[in-house]
Design an enzyme around this catalytic site. Structure first.
Site, PDB file in Angstrom:
ATOM      1  N   GLU A  15      -5.125   5.611  17.401  1.00  0.00           N
ATOM      2  CA  GLU A  15      -3.725   5.661  17.812  1.00  0.00           C
ATOM      3  C   GLU A  15      -3.263   7.121  17.808  1.00  0.00           C
ATOM      4  O   GLU A  15      -3.270   7.760  16.764  1.00  0.00           O
ATOM      5  CB  GLU A  15      -2.879   4.834  16.838  1.00  0.00           C
ATOM      6  CG  GLU A  15      -1.437   4.735  17.239  1.00  0.00           C
ATOM      7  CD  GLU A  15      -0.640   3.794  16.328  1.00  0.00           C
ATOM      8  OE1 GLU A  15      -0.793   3.872  15.094  1.00  0.00           O
ATOM      9  OE2 GLU A  15       0.127   2.989  16.869  1.00  0.00           O
ATOM     10  N   GLU A  60       3.317  -4.869  10.310  1.00  0.00           N
ATOM     11  CA  GLU A  60       3.402  -4.507  11.732  1.00  0.00           C
ATOM     12  C   GLU A  60       2.740  -3.146  11.853  1.00  0.00           C
ATOM     13  O   GLU A  60       3.341  -2.136  11.493  1.00  0.00           O
ATOM     14  CB  GLU A  60       4.894  -4.439  12.076  1.00  0.00           C
ATOM     15  CG  GLU A  60       5.189  -4.280  13.510  1.00  0.00           C
ATOM     16  CD  GLU A  60       4.657  -5.444  14.280  1.00  0.00           C
ATOM     17  OE1 GLU A  60       3.760  -5.192  15.091  1.00  0.00           O
ATOM     18  OE2 GLU A  60       5.109  -6.580  14.061  1.00  0.00           O
ATOM     19  N   CYS A 105       4.544   2.008  18.626  1.00  0.00           N
ATOM     20  CA  CYS A 105       3.341   1.271  18.232  1.00  0.00           C
ATOM     21  C   CYS A 105       2.778   0.508  19.420  1.00  0.00           C
ATOM     22  O   CYS A 105       1.593   0.269  19.500  1.00  0.00           O
ATOM     23  CB  CYS A 105       3.618   0.365  17.052  1.00  0.00           C
ATOM     24  SG  CYS A 105       5.151  -0.495  17.172  1.00  0.00           S
ATOM     25  N   GLY A 116      -0.952   0.209   5.763  1.00  0.00           N
ATOM     26  CA  GLY A 116      -0.873  -1.252   5.603  1.00  0.00           C
ATOM     27  C   GLY A 116      -1.964  -1.757   4.676  1.00  0.00           C
ATOM     28  O   GLY A 116      -1.730  -2.637   3.834  1.00  0.00           O
ATOM     29  N   THR A 167      -1.938   1.616  10.189  1.00  0.00           N
ATOM     30  CA  THR A 167      -2.840   0.567   9.691  1.00  0.00           C
ATOM     31  C   THR A 167      -3.422   0.924   8.323  1.00  0.00           C
ATOM     32  O   THR A 167      -3.484   0.070   7.432  1.00  0.00           O
ATOM     33  CB  THR A 167      -3.956   0.303  10.725  1.00  0.00           C
ATOM     34  OG1 THR A 167      -3.331  -0.263  11.893  1.00  0.00           O
ATOM     35  CG2 THR A 167      -4.987  -0.680  10.212  1.00  0.00           C
ATOM     36  N   GLY A 173       4.126   0.487  10.114  1.00  0.00           N
ATOM     37  CA  GLY A 173       3.578   1.842  10.045  1.00  0.00           C
ATOM     38  C   GLY A 173       2.101   1.836  10.359  1.00  0.00           C
ATOM     39  O   GLY A 173       1.595   0.945  11.044  1.00  0.00           O
ATOM     40  N   LYS A 205      13.200   1.087   2.233  1.00  0.00           N
ATOM     41  CA  LYS A 205      12.860   2.516   2.162  1.00  0.00           C
ATOM     42  C   LYS A 205      12.616   3.065   3.561  1.00  0.00           C
ATOM     43  O   LYS A 205      11.631   2.731   4.214  1.00  0.00           O
ATOM     44  CB  LYS A 205      11.593   2.745   1.323  1.00  0.00           C
ATOM     45  CG  LYS A 205      11.407   4.232   1.018  1.00  0.00           C
ATOM     46  CD  LYS A 205      10.014   4.603   0.625  1.00  0.00           C
ATOM     47  CE  LYS A 205       9.080   4.828   1.770  1.00  0.00           C
ATOM     48  NZ  LYS A 205       9.470   5.935   2.676  1.00  0.00           N
TER      49      LYS A 205
HETATM   50  P1  NAI Z   1       2.797   5.936   7.448  1.00  0.00           P
HETATM   51  O1  NAI Z   1       2.260   4.575   7.688  1.00  0.00           O
HETATM   52  O2  NAI Z   1       2.138   6.747   6.377  1.00  0.00           O
HETATM   53  O3  NAI Z   1       4.355   5.846   7.081  1.00  0.00           O
HETATM   54  C1  NAI Z   1       5.180   4.752   7.370  1.00  0.00           C
HETATM   55  C2  NAI Z   1       5.990   4.379   6.134  1.00  0.00           C
HETATM   56  O4  NAI Z   1       5.112   4.045   5.057  1.00  0.00           O
HETATM   57  C3  NAI Z   1       6.868   5.513   5.613  1.00  0.00           C
HETATM   58  O5  NAI Z   1       8.083   4.964   5.139  1.00  0.00           O
HETATM   59  C4  NAI Z   1       6.064   6.053   4.450  1.00  0.00           C
HETATM   60  O6  NAI Z   1       6.848   6.689   3.477  1.00  0.00           O
HETATM   61  C5  NAI Z   1       5.442   4.788   3.903  1.00  0.00           C
HETATM   62  N1  NAI Z   1       4.237   4.992   3.099  1.00  0.00           N
HETATM   63  C6  NAI Z   1       3.290   5.944   3.247  1.00  0.00           C
HETATM   64  N2  NAI Z   1       2.319   5.780   2.321  1.00  0.00           N
HETATM   65  C7  NAI Z   1       2.652   4.702   1.581  1.00  0.00           C
HETATM   66  C8  NAI Z   1       2.046   4.023   0.487  1.00  0.00           C
HETATM   67  N3  NAI Z   1       0.896   4.437  -0.031  1.00  0.00           N
HETATM   68  N4  NAI Z   1       2.664   2.932  -0.015  1.00  0.00           N
HETATM   69  C9  NAI Z   1       3.817   2.498   0.509  1.00  0.00           C
HETATM   70  N5  NAI Z   1       4.447   3.101   1.536  1.00  0.00           N
HETATM   71  C10 NAI Z   1       3.880   4.188   2.077  1.00  0.00           C
HETATM   72  O7  NAI Z   1       2.777   6.737   8.809  1.00  0.00           O
HETATM   73  P2  NAI Z   1       2.871   8.332   8.994  1.00  0.00           P
HETATM   74  O8  NAI Z   1       1.947   9.010   8.024  1.00  0.00           O
HETATM   75  O9  NAI Z   1       4.288   8.722   8.990  1.00  0.00           O
HETATM   76  O10 NAI Z   1       2.315   8.499  10.464  1.00  0.00           O
HETATM   77  C11 NAI Z   1       0.947   8.727  10.697  1.00  0.00           C
HETATM   78  C12 NAI Z   1       0.455   7.943  11.880  1.00  0.00           C
HETATM   79  O11 NAI Z   1       0.678   6.563  11.675  1.00  0.00           O
HETATM   80  C13 NAI Z   1       1.127   8.206  13.202  1.00  0.00           C
HETATM   81  O12 NAI Z   1       0.575   9.297  13.848  1.00  0.00           O
HETATM   82  C14 NAI Z   1       0.867   6.944  13.949  1.00  0.00           C
HETATM   83  O13 NAI Z   1      -0.407   6.970  14.520  1.00  0.00           O
HETATM   84  C15 NAI Z   1       0.903   5.912  12.878  1.00  0.00           C
HETATM   85  N6  NAI Z   1       2.212   5.230  12.813  1.00  0.00           N
HETATM   86  C16 NAI Z   1       2.317   4.055  13.452  1.00  0.00           C
HETATM   87  C17 NAI Z   1       3.513   3.396  13.466  1.00  0.00           C
HETATM   88  C18 NAI Z   1       3.641   2.114  14.177  1.00  0.00           C
HETATM   89  O14 NAI Z   1       4.741   1.614  14.332  1.00  0.00           O
HETATM   90  N7  NAI Z   1       2.557   1.546  14.624  1.00  0.00           N
HETATM   91  C19 NAI Z   1       4.712   3.947  12.824  1.00  0.00           C
HETATM   92  C20 NAI Z   1       4.483   5.188  12.130  1.00  0.00           C
HETATM   93  C21 NAI Z   1       3.273   5.784  12.151  1.00  0.00           C
END
Ligand code: NAI
Ligand code: MG
Length: 491
Positions: free
Chosen positions: A394, A262, A296, A245, A242, A240, A187
């Site tokens: 972050e 990750e 990240c 996660g 934390t 994505g 996804k």
């Molecule tokens: P997110 O962690 O919510 O999204 C990443 C992925 O997880 C997307 O595919 C999303 O659809 C999916 N997702 C969201 N909620 C989920 C759930 N309950 N169950 C399963 N999958 C789910 O990140 P978001 O909201 O896009 O970004 C917010 C903040 O997160 C950013 O500002 C950044 O600080 C951090 N982030 C960190 C990343 C990294 O690589 N360390 C990558 C993306 C975001």
């Protein structure tokens, strides 16, 4: 501004569906995701927003494909992975434009980093497909048993990825999962589904058996959550935030899914007084601002020795003032917009919080920022204390926070004063110090006199709240395999 290629325009205008069982199929529901161009805040197209029923169908397709995929000669699996890497190289310009249009990153960055890394890692894991071996073990209690191990795929992998490296993140998951004989439901992030959908077209073209790779676009609650909770999924791999996660850990416990996570970071860069200052400024600049700071591994907490603090900070500010904000398709732009309005608001909120909590912006606060699109002015803070939000959370945007230290012990303590532990940077010419600091830092990667190096052969992954399970390298294979032990009585 570079014109949009015809092939890209034609791809974007297609009616985007889900890729399940080797076919593009409509979602069972009617909801769609608006897909934006972050450089001008326009809707590029829409994509299907998968729901739980679509996830069921994708998982069923992945499960059905498992016996054939596992039975395929490893050499054929290797060939398919390799060919897909080659095809991405052939279509590099197209993929780079798609990620530029959808994510905002500059095409130059996509061409220099995302594309070579994704093709490299697909080819690297193609090599591993033919080299997965178990062991023969002589039990310590006697030798009238023949004992051996088999390394078997875990089964159906659910992969949930973020928007910062849309195509590359697909490769991070698909390479090791497929080389080891698993099938996958992937996804993409709801903000950036397009390069994954273009990849699905290639998957068909290259000849992967139906159902081995399924790509379902959708948002977190609608599609990610049911994938993480699905009892037909044997392993979940997630990159994505934390807190997401943590939700995935909860969702995955129902059937004891294997997991690799990750997660976020708040990585430190330590600049010692004996550092090569030119290299340290340039390296720290890249560590913070590459990909608009949406990495990240971003080395966004910079700690500098007192003796060089003023000079270093001034040089970093000068370097930041050279950034040219603009659309990623414009070859003159050195920094694009953030991925979404939401991220722009979030990052600006962090910058405001820094000012409110008493830190000082020392970068040019007046430099022009394009009005349309999700641009954020690259920012350097000084005077932040350890408890401020800009030091602890972050930000995921073009924001550096520069602090000071007076000795090595203080530097290491400052580096480790975080819940995260993804990466770190050390700038010094003292080789003994290099090893002391590398041992003292609580992070999965320590970069010494460099930053942000990635190579398919080199493992990478977080300590502490940055997650668990390594990606890349031989280490990544372990998280997609399970070891079966066979005892054979020789009597
Ligand atoms: P997110 O962690 O919510 O999204 C990443 C992925 O997880 C997307 O595919 C999303 O659809 C999916 N997702 C969201 N909620 C989920 C759930 N309950 N169950 C399963 N999958 C789910 O990140 P978001 O909201 O896009 O970004 C917010 C903040 O997160 C950013 O500002 C950044 O600080 C951090 N982030 C960190 C990343 C990294 O690589 N360390 C990558 C993306 C975001
Ligand atoms: Mg989220």
């Amino acid at each position: 501004m570079a014109p949009v290629m015809d092939s890209v325009a034609s791809f974007i205008s297609r009616e985007h569906q889900l890729f399940i069982g080797g076919e593009f199929v409509p979602s069972k529901g009617t909801s769609r995701l608006d897909v934006y161009n972050p450089a001008d805040d326009t809707v590029l197209t829409t994509a299907a927003a998968a729901g739980a029923e679509d996830i069921d169908a994708a998982v069923a397709a992945a499960r059905a494909a498992l016996p054939e995929w596992r039975a395929l000669p490893a050499a054929r699996r290797a060939e398919l992975l390799w060919n897909r890497g080659t095809r991405i190289t052939e279509l590099a310009d197209e993929f780079a434009q798609i990620d530029t249009l959808n994510n905002g990153k500059t095409t130059a960055d996509a061409m220099a980093v995302d594309i070579p890394l994704v093709t490299g890692l697909l080819k690297y894991y193609a090599g591993w497909a033919t080299k997965l071996e178990g062991r023969t073990i002589t039990p310590m209690g006697g030798s009238n048993f023949h004992v051996y191990t088999r390394r078997e795929p875990i089964g159906v992998v659910g992969a949930i990825i973020p928007w910062n490296f849309p195509l590359l993140m697909c490769g991070y998951k698909l390479g090791p999962a497929l080389a080891t004989g698993n099938t996958i439901v992937l996804k993409p992030a709801e903000q950036t589904p397009l390069s994954a959908l273009r990849l699905a077209e290639i998957i068909r073209e290259v000849g992967f058996p139906d159902g081995v790779i399924n790509i379902v676009t959708g948002d977190g609650p609608g599609a990610g959550a049911p994938l993480a909770a699905h009892h037909g999924v044997d392993k979940i791999t997630f990159t994505g935030e934390t807190t997401t996660g943590q939700k995935i850990i909860d969702a995955a416990k129902g059937n004891m899914k294997k997991m690799s996570l990750e997660l976020g970071g708040k990585s430190p860069s330590l600049v010692f007084a004996d550092a090569d200052l030119d290299a340290a400024v340039e390296g720290t600049f890249g560590a913070v601002y590459f990909n608009q700071g949406q990495c990240c591994i971003a080395g966004a907490r910079v700690f500098v020795h007192d003796d060089i603090y003023d000079e270093f900070t001034q040089r970093l500010v000068d370097r930041v003032s050279q950034i040219r904000l603009g659309p990623g398709l414009d070859p003159d732009s050195t920094m694009g917009p953030l991925v979404s309005r939401e991220q722009q608001t979030r990052v600006r909120g962090f910058i405001d919080s820094g000012v409110e909590q008493g830190a000082t912006i020392v970068s040019d606060a007046q430099s022009p920022v394009p009005e349309q699109g999700y641009f954020v002015r690259p920012t350097v803070f000084t005077g932040a204390t350890a408890d401020m939000r800009i030091m602890r959370e972050e930000i995921f945007g073009p924001v550096a926070v520069v602090g000071k230290f007076s000795d090595e012990e203080q530097a290491i303590a400052a580096a480790n004063d975080t819940a995260f532990g993804l990466c770190s940077g050390v700038w010094t010419r003292d080789s003994a110090r290099v090893h002391r600091v590398a041992a003292g830092i609580e992070a999965g990667t320590v970069y010494v006199n460099t930053y942000g190096m990635f190579d398919p052969a080199v493992p990478y992954g977080g300590f502490k709240m940055s997650g668990f399970g390594k990606e890349l390298g031989e280490e990544s294979l372990d998280s997609y395999l399970q070891t079966k032990t066979v005892w054979v009585n020789l009597d």
